[in-house]
Write an enzyme that holds these catalytic residues in place. Structure first.
Site, PDB file in Angstrom:
ATOM      1  N   HIS A 202      33.830  27.174   2.578  1.00 61.99           N
ATOM      2  CA  HIS A 202      34.644  26.369   1.894  1.00 61.99           C
ATOM      3  C   HIS A 202      35.929  27.050   1.795  1.00 61.99           C
ATOM      4  O   HIS A 202      36.162  27.985   1.828  1.00 61.99           O
ATOM      5  CB  HIS A 202      34.011  26.225   0.543  1.00 61.99           C
ATOM      6  CG  HIS A 202      32.784  25.093   0.441  1.00 61.99           C
ATOM      7  ND1 HIS A 202      32.066  25.326  -0.647  1.00 61.99           N
ATOM      8  CD2 HIS A 202      32.325  24.285   1.322  1.00 61.99           C
ATOM      9  CE1 HIS A 202      31.161  24.178  -0.295  1.00 61.99           C
ATOM     10  NE2 HIS A 202      31.422  23.645   0.754  1.00 61.99           N
TER      11      HIS A 202
ATOM     12  N   HIS B 194      36.104  32.117 -11.215  1.00 67.28           N
ATOM     13  CA  HIS B 194      36.048  30.864 -10.396  1.00 67.28           C
ATOM     14  C   HIS B 194      35.864  29.706 -11.456  1.00 67.28           C
ATOM     15  O   HIS B 194      34.901  28.849 -11.336  1.00 67.28           O
ATOM     16  CB  HIS B 194      34.711  31.048  -9.829  1.00 67.28           C
ATOM     17  CG  HIS B 194      34.703  29.815  -8.372  1.00 67.28           C
ATOM     18  ND1 HIS B 194      34.089  28.742  -8.635  1.00 67.28           N
ATOM     19  CD2 HIS B 194      34.994  29.841  -7.222  1.00 67.28           C
ATOM     20  CE1 HIS B 194      34.099  27.921  -7.363  1.00 67.28           C
ATOM     21  NE2 HIS B 194      34.938  28.556  -6.564  1.00 67.28           N
TER      22      HIS B 194
ATOM     23  N   ASP C  45      38.484  27.218  -0.149  1.00 65.29           N
ATOM     24  CA  ASP C  45      39.096  27.858  -1.267  1.00 65.29           C
ATOM     25  C   ASP C  45      38.532  29.226  -1.153  1.00 65.29           C
ATOM     26  O   ASP C  45      38.848  30.349  -2.134  1.00 65.29           O
ATOM     27  CB  ASP C  45      38.661  27.319  -2.547  1.00 65.29           C
ATOM     28  CG  ASP C  45      37.051  27.202  -2.795  1.00 65.29           C
ATOM     29  OD1 ASP C  45      36.374  26.743  -1.887  1.00 65.29           O
ATOM     30  OD2 ASP C  45      36.621  27.404  -4.123  1.00 65.29           O
ATOM     31  N   HIS C  46      37.690  29.658  -0.144  1.00 65.75           N
ATOM     32  CA  HIS C  46      37.335  31.217   0.137  1.00 65.75           C
ATOM     33  C   HIS C  46      37.690  31.581   1.445  1.00 65.75           C
ATOM     34  O   HIS C  46      37.625  32.895   1.680  1.00 65.75           O
ATOM     35  CB  HIS C  46      35.951  30.979   0.007  1.00 65.75           C
ATOM     36  CG  HIS C  46      35.399  30.946  -1.304  1.00 65.75           C
ATOM     37  ND1 HIS C  46      34.814  31.880  -2.300  1.00 65.75           N
ATOM     38  CD2 HIS C  46      35.166  29.905  -2.179  1.00 65.75           C
ATOM     39  CE1 HIS C  46      34.470  31.244  -3.340  1.00 65.75           C
ATOM     40  NE2 HIS C  46      34.673  29.923  -3.429  1.00 65.75           N
TER      41      HIS C  46
ATOM     42  N   HIS D 178      24.125  27.197  -2.726  1.00 63.31           N
ATOM     43  CA  HIS D 178      25.255  26.261  -2.928  1.00 63.31           C
ATOM     44  C   HIS D 178      25.104  25.346  -1.886  1.00 63.31           C
ATOM     45  O   HIS D 178      24.302  25.009  -1.410  1.00 63.31           O
ATOM     46  CB  HIS D 178      26.430  27.331  -2.590  1.00 63.31           C
ATOM     47  CG  HIS D 178      27.716  26.647  -2.948  1.00 63.31           C
ATOM     48  ND1 HIS D 178      27.813  26.012  -3.952  1.00 63.31           N
ATOM     49  CD2 HIS D 178      29.075  26.813  -2.391  1.00 63.31           C
ATOM     50  CE1 HIS D 178      29.138  25.619  -3.946  1.00 63.31           C
ATOM     51  NE2 HIS D 178      29.825  25.909  -3.214  1.00 63.31           N
TER      52      HIS D 178
ATOM     53  N   ASP E  26      29.796  31.499  -4.509  1.00 65.67           N
ATOM     54  CA  ASP E  26      29.578  30.376  -5.302  1.00 65.67           C
ATOM     55  C   ASP E  26      28.083  30.083  -5.401  1.00 65.67           C
ATOM     56  O   ASP E  26      27.475  30.168  -4.475  1.00 65.67           O
ATOM     57  CB  ASP E  26      30.176  29.169  -4.942  1.00 65.67           C
ATOM     58  CG  ASP E  26      31.621  29.150  -4.932  1.00 65.67           C
ATOM     59  OD1 ASP E  26      32.387  30.101  -5.161  1.00 65.67           O
ATOM     60  OD2 ASP E  26      32.431  28.040  -4.692  1.00 65.67           O
TER      61      ASP E  26
ATOM     62  N   HIS F 249      31.545  32.286   2.037  1.00 67.25           N
ATOM     63  CA  HIS F 249      31.001  30.888   2.806  1.00 67.25           C
ATOM     64  C   HIS F 249      32.265  30.346   3.292  1.00 67.25           C
ATOM     65  O   HIS F 249      33.211  30.595   2.918  1.00 67.25           O
ATOM     66  CB  HIS F 249      30.287  30.184   1.819  1.00 67.25           C
ATOM     67  CG  HIS F 249      30.858  29.764   0.679  1.00 67.25           C
ATOM     68  ND1 HIS F 249      31.499  30.544  -0.394  1.00 67.25           N
ATOM     69  CD2 HIS F 249      31.389  28.302   0.195  1.00 67.25           C
ATOM     70  CE1 HIS F 249      31.854  29.996  -1.453  1.00 67.25           C
ATOM     71  NE2 HIS F 249      31.807  28.380  -1.157  1.00 67.25           N
TER      72      HIS F 249
END
Length: 303
Positions: free
Chosen positions: A64, A270, A66-67, A142, A212, A62
């Site tokens: 975000h 995570h 941090d990915h 999410h 997530d 996805h």
């Protein structure tokens, strides 16, 4: 063939306690698949002694940061270190619109091409396939469209029984057809059934990545019985309200999914920055699903 999982980052949105954010590399059948690519992923390839020479496919769960914030840096680094394999980025369709201007500005002179392979993260479909493996999307729950990935090895050919092949004087030229199921006819006309010349193929391996996500049992039919499941465990149960608010899972919920799906092994990761040690999360998960491992940056797992 074995799967080798290399965990490059186990932290959540904020890197803390020496943990980088989400990234891992799955190696199998002489290929390397990068799953998520947080900031610093190019450093973690080096720090965790993971080679990038066979990397051709990147799967982004996805959008975000941090990915996916590490993609440009990683591609730039690959360009400076002699990488020549074309790169295919599998992601939400919006990622190409976000990255293409930066690629055109910073990565215009690479010795390899970059292709985007968009998919719908809200449905479960095969999004990649080659002669040895398929990758299926796993819709998750999410705060934005998110999916996990199921890597499933295709069933291989039967194994030849060398002692029986020698006993019946089977010529080498017949080996390929026997692996494909053919019987053998001896010089005097006797038929030797294929089952006498082969043994069943090795069990196909499978790996599911789910991060997530809020707890959802909708993923169970997709991941049922996998050899290894990586499931986010951002919080421990005392922070269940936070898990619900931010659409993440607790370690206990990850273990419950593993138990109900009948997976062989669970890896949790995570982790929220609030945990300077992951022991409470591991204990919570193992109380429900004993075959649980707590991921750490640099962990390597074969299955």
């Amino acid at each position: 063939m074995d799967f080798k999982l290399n965990i490059l980052g186990t932290g959540a949105a904020v890197p803390a306690h020496g943990r980088f954010s989400a990234a891992q590399v799955l190696e199998t059948h002489n290929k390397s698949f990068l799953i998520d690519c947080a900031d610093g992923t190019q450093h973690q390839f080096l720090n965790c002694n993971v080679k990038s020479t066979r990397l051709s496919h990147i799967f982004i769960s996805h959008l975000h940061g941090d990915h996916c914030f590490g993609i440009i840096a990683l591609l730039s680094t690959l360009g400076m270190t002699g990488h020549t394999n074309d790169i295919y980025i599998h992601s939400h369709p919006d990622l190409e619109a976000l990255l293409r201007p930066m690629l055109n500005y910073f990565c215009f002179d690479l010795d390899f091409k970059i292709y985007f392979e968009p998919f719908d993260p809200l449905t479960s479909n095969i999004i990649y396939e080659d002669r040895s493996i398929t990758v299926t999307s796993i819709p998750l729950v999410h705060s934005m469209p998110t999916c996990g990935f199921l890597f499933r090895e295709k069933e291989g050919a039967p194994h030849l029984r060398k002692e029986m092949l020698d006993f019946y004087n089977v010529p080498l030229s017949m080996y390929p057809s026997i692996k494909e199921g053919a019987d053998f006819v001896t010089t005097d006309g006797r038929i030797v059934p294929n089952m006498h010349l082969t043994t069943p193929p090795s069990p196909a391996k499978s790996y599911a990545y789910c991060s997530d996500t809020r707890y959802t049992e909708r993923i169970i039919p997709i991941i049922e019985g996998v050899d290894c499941l990586y499931h986010e465990a951002t919080y421990a149960t005392p922070e269940l309200d936070k898990a619900k608010k931010h659409l993440h899972s607790t370690a206990a919920e990850a273990a419950t999914i593993a138990q109900k799906a009948g997976v062989k092994q669970l890896i949790i990761g995570h982790y929220s920055k609030r945990y300077d040690t992951i022991e409470p999360l591991l204990r919570e998960a193992q109380a429900i699903f004993p075959a649980t491992t707590a991921a750490y940056d640099g962990l390597k797992v074969r299955f």
